[in-house]
Scaffold this motif. Sequence first.
Motif, short mmCIF file in Angstrom:
data_model
loop_
_atom_site.label_atom_id
_atom_site.label_comp_id
_atom_site.label_asym_id
_atom_site.label_seq_id
_atom_site.Cartn_x
_atom_site.Cartn_y
_atom_site.Cartn_z
N LEU A 187 47.71 27.76 43.23
CA LEU A 187 46.46 28.41 42.83
C LEU A 187 46.39 28.45 41.32
CD1 LEU A 187 46.64 31.34 45.38
CD2 LEU A 187 45.28 29.25 45.59
N LEU A 188 45.36 27.83 40.76
CA LEU A 188 45.23 27.67 39.32
C LEU A 188 43.97 28.36 38.83
CD1 LEU A 188 46.03 23.85 39.28
CD2 LEU A 188 47.65 25.76 39.13
N SER A 189 44.10 29.10 37.76
CA SER A 189 42.95 29.75 37.16
C SER A 189 42.03 28.72 36.50
CB SER A 189 43.41 30.76 36.12
OG SER A 189 42.29 31.29 35.41
N GLY A 190 40.73 28.98 36.57
CA GLY A 190 39.77 28.17 35.84
C GLY A 190 39.03 28.97 34.79
N ASP A 191 39.50 30.20 34.52
CA ASP A 191 38.87 31.08 33.54
C ASP A 191 39.95 31.62 32.61
OD1 ASP A 191 36.02 31.23 34.39
OD2 ASP A 191 36.92 31.99 36.24
N ASP A 192 39.92 31.18 31.35
CA ASP A 192 41.00 31.53 30.43
C ASP A 192 41.19 33.04 30.29
OD1 ASP A 192 41.70 28.90 29.83
OD2 ASP A 192 40.25 28.76 28.19
N ASN A 193 40.10 33.80 30.29
CA ASN A 193 40.24 35.24 30.06
C ASN A 193 40.68 36.00 31.31
OD1 ASN A 193 37.85 35.05 31.47
ND2 ASN A 193 36.60 36.10 29.95
N LEU A 194 40.82 35.29 32.45
CA LEU A 194 41.28 35.93 33.69
C LEU A 194 42.68 35.48 34.09
CD1 LEU A 194 38.05 35.79 35.91
CD2 LEU A 194 38.91 37.71 34.55
N VAL A 195 43.31 34.62 33.29
CA VAL A 195 44.60 34.05 33.68
C VAL A 195 45.63 35.13 33.95
CG1 VAL A 195 46.49 32.56 32.99
CG2 VAL A 195 44.16 31.94 32.39
N LEU A 196 45.74 36.10 33.05
CA LEU A 196 46.77 37.12 33.21
C LEU A 196 46.61 37.89 34.52
CD1 LEU A 196 49.20 38.74 32.32
CD2 LEU A 196 47.70 40.08 30.83
N PRO A 197 45.45 38.47 34.82
CA PRO A 197 45.34 39.17 36.10
C PRO A 197 45.50 38.24 37.30
CG PRO A 197 43.21 39.13 34.96
CD PRO A 197 44.25 38.69 33.98
N GLN A 198 45.07 37.00 37.19
CA GLN A 198 45.24 36.08 38.31
C GLN A 198 46.71 35.80 38.58
OE1 GLN A 198 42.31 33.19 36.77
NE2 GLN A 198 41.31 33.25 38.75
N ILE A 199 47.48 35.56 37.53
CA ILE A 199 48.91 35.35 37.72
C ILE A 199 49.56 36.62 38.28
CG2 ILE A 199 51.11 34.96 36.53
CD1 ILE A 199 49.64 33.00 34.70
N ALA A 200 49.11 37.77 37.81
CA ALA A 200 49.69 39.03 38.27
C ALA A 200 49.51 39.23 39.77
CB ALA A 200 49.06 40.20 37.51
N ILE A 201 48.44 38.66 40.35
CA ILE A 201 48.23 38.82 41.79
C ILE A 201 48.73 37.63 42.60
CG2 ILE A 201 46.27 40.38 41.52
CD1 ILE A 201 44.42 38.02 42.22
N GLY A 202 49.30 36.61 41.91
CA GLY A 202 49.94 35.55 42.67
C GLY A 202 49.55 34.13 42.34
N PHE A 203 48.71 33.91 41.32
CA PHE A 203 48.38 32.55 40.93
C PHE A 203 49.56 31.89 40.22
CE2 PHE A 203 44.36 33.40 42.46
CZ PHE A 203 43.38 32.48 42.11
N HIS A 204 49.50 30.56 40.11
CA HIS A 204 50.64 29.78 39.61
C HIS A 204 50.43 29.19 38.22
CE1 HIS A 204 50.72 29.59 44.08
NE2 HIS A 204 51.99 29.91 43.87
N GLY A 205 49.22 29.27 37.69
CA GLY A 205 48.96 28.68 36.38
C GLY A 205 47.48 28.57 36.11
N VAL A 206 47.13 27.65 35.23
CA VAL A 206 45.77 27.55 34.73
C VAL A 206 45.48 26.13 34.28
CG1 VAL A 206 46.55 28.23 32.42
CG2 VAL A 206 44.15 28.50 33.01
#
Length: 293
Positions: A187-206
């Motif tokens: 699961l990869l973030s597509g929003d730079d300003n949301l990367v930190l919370p996304q990783i905190a809930i289980g995403f793998h990168g951006v």
Amino acid sequence: MNISFRGTGVALVTPFRNDHSIDYDALGKLIDHVVNNGVDYLVALGTTGETPTLSSDEKKQVLKFVVQHNAGRVPVVCGMGGNNTAEILEQLKDYDLTGVSALLSVSPYYNKPTQEGIYQHYKAIAQATPLPIILYNVPGRTAGNILPATALRLAKDCSNIVAIKEASGNIVQFMEYVSVMPDGFQLLSGDDNLVLPQIAIGFHGVISVAANSYPKLFTEMVNAALDGDLGNARTKHYQLLKGMDLLFAEGNPAGVKCALKQLGVCGDTLRLPLVNVSDATEQAIKAFVGTIA
């Protein structure tokens, strides 16, 4: 599929000269800038690269240049998507994908397929190539949304669909993806300003825009978050937050090209219908760049 998209991928801009031709010298400088500052992989021919205004031949030449100049230092992902499934299947036959590690394919836009249509679209692409495929969900650009159930179905039915770039901005949907997707699906973030919370809930990168202009600090933030050092990651996130927001204040890639110009990496020329940022935004970006350069 063994490739990992953990960490920071960068959606490369396409530098142009003043006459709007592609500036390959600047593209090489940009590749060195991001690779030398810690990004984990390159994404060529994404929206940030202004692909809607590149000809087919230009796209092929940009991809060839990125692969050659990178010279195997990090993996290269190629953006290849659209709203005409048959055309994408022809591109898969026509493009030289030597040296490409995976494809990033945006959900069909404008003609607004149903979830079944999205499923059949991606299934056809997956059956036409052995390359790993990253789905790209960006409802703000496509007027459609890849629901977690559809992504799960694709992951189960197509062994080479291995990840999704999620840019819906919907944190409830983010959590649903984390809870339902199989082990190994990234699961990869597509929003730079949301990367930190996304990783905190289980995403793998951006797959990042800001990593063009701020690669060192941005990758440090992502790596700290992935390592569980959320305090350090949070500090770097807030160092970057204003700068990340400025990059998108008047559209992408106008903002990031402005920042790259301030950094001396490439010019800020865009192709219509995109235009440069306003003087006020340029001055704000210049001031921010001065705080981290």
